[in-house]
Scaffold this motif. Structure first.
Motif, mmCIF file in Angstrom:
data_model
loop_
_atom_site.group_PDB
_atom_site.id
_atom_site.type_symbol
_atom_site.label_atom_id
_atom_site.label_comp_id
_atom_site.label_asym_id
_atom_site.label_seq_id
_atom_site.Cartn_x
_atom_site.Cartn_y
_atom_site.Cartn_z
ATOM 1 N N PRO A 447 -2.327 -4.232 -8.826
ATOM 2 C CA PRO A 447 -1.803 -4.319 -7.456
ATOM 3 C C PRO A 447 -0.389 -4.870 -7.356
ATOM 4 C CG PRO A 447 -4.101 -4.993 -7.494
ATOM 5 C CD PRO A 447 -3.693 -4.789 -8.925
ATOM 6 N N ALA A 448 -0.082 -5.965 -8.054
ATOM 7 C CA ALA A 448 1.243 -6.587 -7.904
ATOM 8 C C ALA A 448 2.352 -5.637 -8.344
ATOM 9 C CB ALA A 448 1.299 -7.883 -8.713
ATOM 10 N N GLU A 449 2.201 -5.041 -9.522
ATOM 11 C CA GLU A 449 3.234 -4.128 -10.033
ATOM 12 C C GLU A 449 3.329 -2.878 -9.165
ATOM 13 O OE1 GLU A 449 2.555 -7.012 -13.128
ATOM 14 O OE2 GLU A 449 1.155 -5.798 -11.956
ATOM 15 N N SER A 450 2.183 -2.383 -8.704
ATOM 16 C CA SER A 450 2.181 -1.181 -7.859
ATOM 17 C C SER A 450 2.861 -1.449 -6.521
ATOM 18 C CB SER A 450 0.746 -0.703 -7.637
ATOM 19 O OG SER A 450 0.130 -0.359 -8.862
ATOM 20 N N LEU A 451 2.574 -2.604 -5.943
ATOM 21 C CA LEU A 451 3.218 -2.967 -4.677
ATOM 22 C C LEU A 451 4.729 -3.041 -4.832
ATOM 23 C CD1 LEU A 451 1.193 -5.764 -2.840
ATOM 24 C CD2 LEU A 451 2.099 -3.662 -1.857
ATOM 25 N N ARG A 452 5.160 -3.670 -5.908
ATOM 26 C CA ARG A 452 6.595 -3.847 -6.137
ATOM 27 C C ARG A 452 7.297 -2.486 -6.243
ATOM 28 N NH1 ARG A 452 5.879 -6.952 -10.146
ATOM 29 N NH2 ARG A 452 5.706 -8.888 -8.976
ATOM 30 N N TYR A 453 6.685 -1.579 -6.996
ATOM 31 C CA TYR A 453 7.302 -0.263 -7.176
ATOM 32 C C TYR A 453 7.223 0.558 -5.885
ATOM 33 C CZ TYR A 453 8.399 4.274 -9.293
ATOM 34 O OH TYR A 453 8.962 5.477 -9.604
ATOM 35 N N ALA A 454 6.098 0.460 -5.186
ATOM 36 C CA ALA A 454 5.957 1.209 -3.932
ATOM 37 C C ALA A 454 7.015 0.771 -2.921
ATOM 38 C CB ALA A 454 4.554 1.011 -3.360
ATOM 39 N N LEU A 464 6.260 9.697 -0.029
ATOM 40 C CA LEU A 464 5.080 10.315 -0.640
ATOM 41 C C LEU A 464 4.826 9.803 -2.058
ATOM 42 C CD1 LEU A 464 5.316 13.965 0.736
ATOM 43 C CD2 LEU A 464 3.873 12.079 1.520
ATOM 44 N N PRO A 465 5.860 9.669 -2.906
ATOM 45 C CA PRO A 465 5.605 9.025 -4.203
ATOM 46 C C PRO A 465 5.064 7.603 -4.053
ATOM 47 C CG PRO A 465 7.695 10.188 -4.269
ATOM 48 C CD PRO A 465 7.231 10.216 -2.848
ATOM 49 N N ALA A 466 5.548 6.884 -3.048
ATOM 50 C CA ALA A 466 5.052 5.521 -2.814
ATOM 51 C C ALA A 466 3.571 5.555 -2.460
ATOM 52 C CB ALA A 466 5.850 4.848 -1.706
ATOM 53 N N GLU A 467 3.204 6.533 -1.649
ATOM 54 C CA GLU A 467 1.784 6.676 -1.300
ATOM 55 C C GLU A 467 0.936 6.877 -2.556
ATOM 56 O OE1 GLU A 467 -1.158 9.748 1.160
ATOM 57 O OE2 GLU A 467 0.808 10.392 0.428
ATOM 58 N N GLY A 468 1.411 7.730 -3.477
ATOM 59 C CA GLY A 468 0.663 7.976 -4.707
ATOM 60 C C GLY A 468 0.486 6.720 -5.537
ATOM 61 N N VAL A 469 1.530 5.893 -5.614
ATOM 62 C CA VAL A 469 1.457 4.650 -6.382
ATOM 63 C C VAL A 469 0.414 3.710 -5.778
ATOM 64 C CG1 VAL A 469 2.742 2.570 -7.006
ATOM 65 C CG2 VAL A 469 3.821 4.803 -7.234
ATOM 66 N N LEU A 470 0.411 3.583 -4.454
ATOM 67 C CA LEU A 470 -0.528 2.683 -3.781
ATOM 68 C C LEU A 470 -1.964 3.174 -3.909
ATOM 69 C CD1 LEU A 470 1.591 1.949 -0.573
ATOM 70 C CD2 LEU A 470 1.129 0.373 -2.452
ATOM 71 N N ILE A 471 -2.152 4.483 -3.802
ATOM 72 C CA ILE A 471 -3.508 5.031 -3.922
ATOM 73 C C ILE A 471 -4.044 4.824 -5.332
ATOM 74 C CG2 ILE A 471 -4.812 7.191 -3.938
ATOM 75 C CD1 ILE A 471 -3.149 8.071 -1.523
ATOM 76 N N ASP A 472 -3.195 5.037 -6.329
ATOM 77 C CA ASP A 472 -3.630 4.798 -7.715
ATOM 78 C C ASP A 472 -4.056 3.342 -7.906
ATOM 79 O OD1 ASP A 472 -3.243 7.398 -8.509
ATOM 80 O OD2 ASP A 472 -1.236 7.055 -9.337
ATOM 81 N N ALA A 473 -3.344 2.421 -7.270
ATOM 82 C CA ALA A 473 -3.703 1.002 -7.383
ATOM 83 C C ALA A 473 -5.058 0.730 -6.744
ATOM 84 C CB ALA A 473 -2.628 0.135 -6.736
#
Length: 809
Positions: A447-454, A464-473
């Motif tokens: 979660p922490a790394e995904s949030l930072r990148y999103a 849309l790429p941000a959405e994909g990162v958050l969903i994967d998390a």
């Protein structure tokens, strides 16, 4: 014998001696080289490398020795040294194709794309038909196409990689392009098959397992996910991230008992298996609470397998629970009595983090330097040193430190995150983003790394790429409150109401006060976003009826009326609230704010002053009073109240910022610089403060030290699309003589701030420096038209320059 004959004999003897000495050096170098080769064949790598270093002392340009040395250190995972050796090799032997090719491959592997492009281009000129070079060119072109959004080129490079695959079946670069290409095309089954084939070739590459796991999770194949996770734990027993991911998986299925049982299976009583015990403690803290974890630590200490380690952990936990003095005293005792060792150094670094968080940075730095004096490669200590270097705007030095750390722990997401921050300080957003992406991958979409990148992607408008990162998390941590909050806000921005409602339901499903409150805010945003303003207010009113203490919802109703352009409705509702709860702080503050928003500044002032009698240490109240007086056209009164506020709150950051602004507007730029320096020292990560400080340093001071200080502070602004930041960095680049770089920032700055005469002047000066007199003249005329009668040295200079250009013309 005559003197002439004697001289000729001596000359011949000396010459022979010289030739003999040269031959001897070459022979000795070759002898060391052959010994090194023999030792490598025997498996004695350390002694072999020593022999090769002896070669370099005698013959620094020995090509084969340099080549085998570089390959050997690369095979040992020392990427930084390997890169420097390959670089030396091709500098000494620029036509050595094999070395150039291997250097380019290493640059791709270490994400050093600038070097990869350079050496691939040179290698292509030497051997354009070489398949490995074609693979490199494919990967580089594919990456550029992704950045440019060029889907046609992406597809072409995927086809090219598929063509190269039979020729280079074991080439990781070709495989990575194919896997990425399939994923971007949505061909997940093909990607899974390709990953499986690549794992068979490289069974020790944990990133491939992580990628496969993410795909299985995305496809909802829960049984396969658990099986693959257990496989990763078995194959990579030292990888704590895989164990943590398995725990996250169990917790996502609300099976904390299975998670705890798995962790306890890893512990052998009476045996020093620290990693397993530490992981259990971390789990207990999050799942059972700190008291349960503390009791378990007491058992571990009594067990006696590693008393120092678990005493230190207990102290750290006590510190987090508010028992700071006791925690520091216990850590001091552990450190004072522990024997020098790797573990003692780890405890010292943990202690340093605690000291830093408690405000004792001097003590923290001393401990870190003490550790690094004993072990220059201690990763956690290097990370702390790098963080301090970043804060001090020494980003290049931080990057060098972090490269050393990454050589030892190439899959550490913390190192990647710090490197991202360092590159961001240097203004390299592209590389900063790549490293955040790698951190997500290395952390298994934690979660922490995904949030930072999103958040990075959202700031770059890549929603849309941000959405994909958050969903994967969320697939492996579906109960992550911060990720759900960010995803909900993203859907509001995308106006994707059905998915926003899904997030709302997930937040309510957390069954926590915070989750429910955020779900209510999301519901209100959904209704407002659908322009159902009446429904949105009705929803808030429902909340206030269901909860007598729902102050936040009541405040939101007032704000909603204001946003809908209905100040009378806001005033009526607020008066009702004040009649029922006249002492409620939120309502009293809102009362003053509503009067200010409707232009009744005297009434607002009266209410802010009344509030300050009860809450004199509220920085926000002082600021609102100062703003109200300013908006009422009373700058002297505003300045007086600001000074009063600073007497009470001398360290108030927002008050100091307001004071700096007033000083700058009043012409006391040196005083403003002094305040900005103080604010910047407190927190060097604030871009607005960095911009204001750098802008003043570069515009009101002429000395070289101030200019270099401005440059160090402003480098993070390089490449920004925010006009004030573009102007600041562009003007600093101009002052440093980098006129082309200045132009790329000042032209968009001038376009973005068309009414600011100082920005237009900066661009005019750049045109003059680049010998573009016509553009400069037009720009100077615009500057003076905007400046009018404003008295400023820059505008006097503009008048003289314009006159000179007209005379020259």
């Amino acid at each position: 014998m005559t003197f002439g004959n004697i001289f000729r004999v001596l000359l011949i003897v000396c010459g022979l001696t010289f030739v003999s000495a040269c031959d001897s050096a070459e022979e000795r170098a070759e002898n060391h080289y052959q010994k090194g080769i023999a030792l490598l064949q025997e498996g004695d790598v350390d002694r072999a490398l020593l022999e090769f270093r002896n070669v370099f002392k005698l013959d620094p340009a020995h090509r084969d020795a340099r080549h085998i040395y570089a390959k050997t250190v690369l095979e040992r995972g020392n990427y930084q040294e390997a890169f420097s050796q390959y670089l030396r090799l091709v500098e000494q032997h620029p036509d050595f194709f094999e070395g150039r090719r291997e250097l380019a491959e290493l640059a791709v592997k270490t994400q050093n794309w600038e070097e990869a492009r350079r050496h691939t281009r040179l290698a292509l000129e030497m051997a354009p038909e070489d398949p490995r070079i074609q693979a490199l060119d494919t990967a580089i072109t594919f990456r550029r196409a992704i950045q440019d959004g060029d889907q046609a080129t992406q597809a072409a490079m995927l086809d090219r990689a598929l063509t190269l695959k039979p020729i280079l079946p074991e080439n990781e670069i070709v495989r990575s392009v194919i896997i990425d290409g399939f994923l971007r095309n949505g061909d997940e089954d093909k990607a899974l098959a390709e990953i499986g084939e690549t794992i068979a070739l490289y069974p020790e590459n944990i990133q491939l397992y992580r990628m496969r796991l993410q795909l299985l999770s995305r496809q909802g194949r829960e049984e396969d996910v658990e099986a693959r996770l257990r496989e990763m734990v078995r194959l990579f027993p030292d990888d704590e991230a895989s164990k943590a991911l398995l725990i996250r998986y169990y917790l996502s299925r609300e099976d904390s008992d299975a998670a705890e049982a798995f962790l306890r299976e890893q512990i052998t009583p009476g045996v020093q298996n620290d990693d397993a015990r530490i992981t259990l403690i971390q789990f207990l803290i999050s799942a059972r609470g700190p008291q349960v974890a503390q009791a378990e630590l007491d058992k571990f200490i009594e067990d006696g397998t590693n008393t120092d380690r678990f005493r230190a952990m207990r102290a750290g936990l006590a510190f987090d629970m508010g028992q700071q003095a006791e925690a520091i005293a216990e850590l001091e005792d552990v450190v004072a009595n522990a024997e020098p060792s790797v573990q003692t150094r780890e405890i010292k670094v943990a202690f340093a983090r605690i000291l830093a968080s408690s405000g004792n940075e001097v003590g923290a730095r001393a401990l870190v330097e003490e550790v690094l004096a004993e072990d220059v490669g201690m990763v956690e200590a290097l990370k702390m040193r790098a963080a301090w270097l970043i804060e001090a705007d020494q980003a290049d030095e931080a990057i060098n430190v972090l490269r050393s750390a990454l050589d030892q722990k190439p899959d550490d997401p913390g190192i990647m995150t710090l490197m991202s921050a360092a590159h961001a300080r240097n203004g390299d957003r592209e590389l900063s983003g790549e490293l955040l992406s790698l951190a997500v991958q290395a952390s298994n979409s934690a979660p922490a790394e995904s949030l930072r990148y999103a958040k990075f992607l959202i700031a770059s408008d890549k929603l849309l790429p941000a959405e994909g990162v958050l969903i994967d998390a969320l697939r492996l941590a579906p109960g992550s409150y911060p990720v759900l909050v960010e995803l909900g806000q993203l859907y509001i921005r995308l106006k994707d109401w059905p998915r926003a409602e899904q997030v709302e339901r997930a937040l309510r499903g957390l069954d926590t006060d915070a989750g429910t409150a955020q779900a209510d805010r999301l519901r209100f945003s959904i209704l407002r976003g659908q322009t159902n303003n009446a429904d949105a207010i009705a929803f808030l009113e429902t909340l206030t009826r269901e909860d007598d203490s729902a102050t936040a919802a009541q405040v939101a109703i007032v704000r909603a009326h204001l946003l809908n352009g209905k100040p009378d409705a806001a005033r009526t509702y607020l008066d009702e609230l004040l009649a029922e709860s006249p002492d409620e702080l939120a309502f009293r503050f809102l009362d003053a704010a509503v009067y200010a928003s409707t232009g009744d500044f005297k009434a607002a002032e009266q209410r802010y002053r009344s509030l300050l009698k009860d809450y004199s240490t509220s920085e926000r109240l002082w600021l609102e009073l100062v703003r109200t007086l300013s908006r009422d056209g009373r700058p002297d009164a505003a300045a007086t109240e600001l000074d009063r506020a600073l007497e009470i709150l001398p360290e108030g950051r927002d008050l100091l910022w307001a004071k700096a602004t007033l000083l700058e507007q009043g012409g006391d730029t040196q005083g403003a610089i002094g305040i900005y320096e103080k604010l910047y020292a407190q927190n060097t990560s604030t871009s607005v403060i960095a911009n204001n400080l750098a802008s003043l340093l570069s515009t009101v001071r002429d000395d070289a030290d101030s200019l270099e200080r401005a440059y160090a502070v402003a480098r993070r602004l390089r490449g920004s699309d925010f006009p004030p930041y573009q102007d600041t960095y562009g003007w600093i680049a101009y002052r440093r003589g980098d006129y082309r770089e200045a132009l790329t920032h000042l032209e968009p700055a001038a376009a973005g701030l068309p009414q600011d005469p100082l920005v237009q002047y900066h661009l005019a000066k750049t045109y003059i420096a680049l010998n573009r007199p016509d553009d400069a003249q037009a720009q100077l005329e615009k500057t003076l038209q905007l400046a009018g009668e404003t008295a400023r040295p820059e505008f006097d200079d503009a008048r003289q320059l314009l006159l000179q250009l007209k005379n020259d013309g």
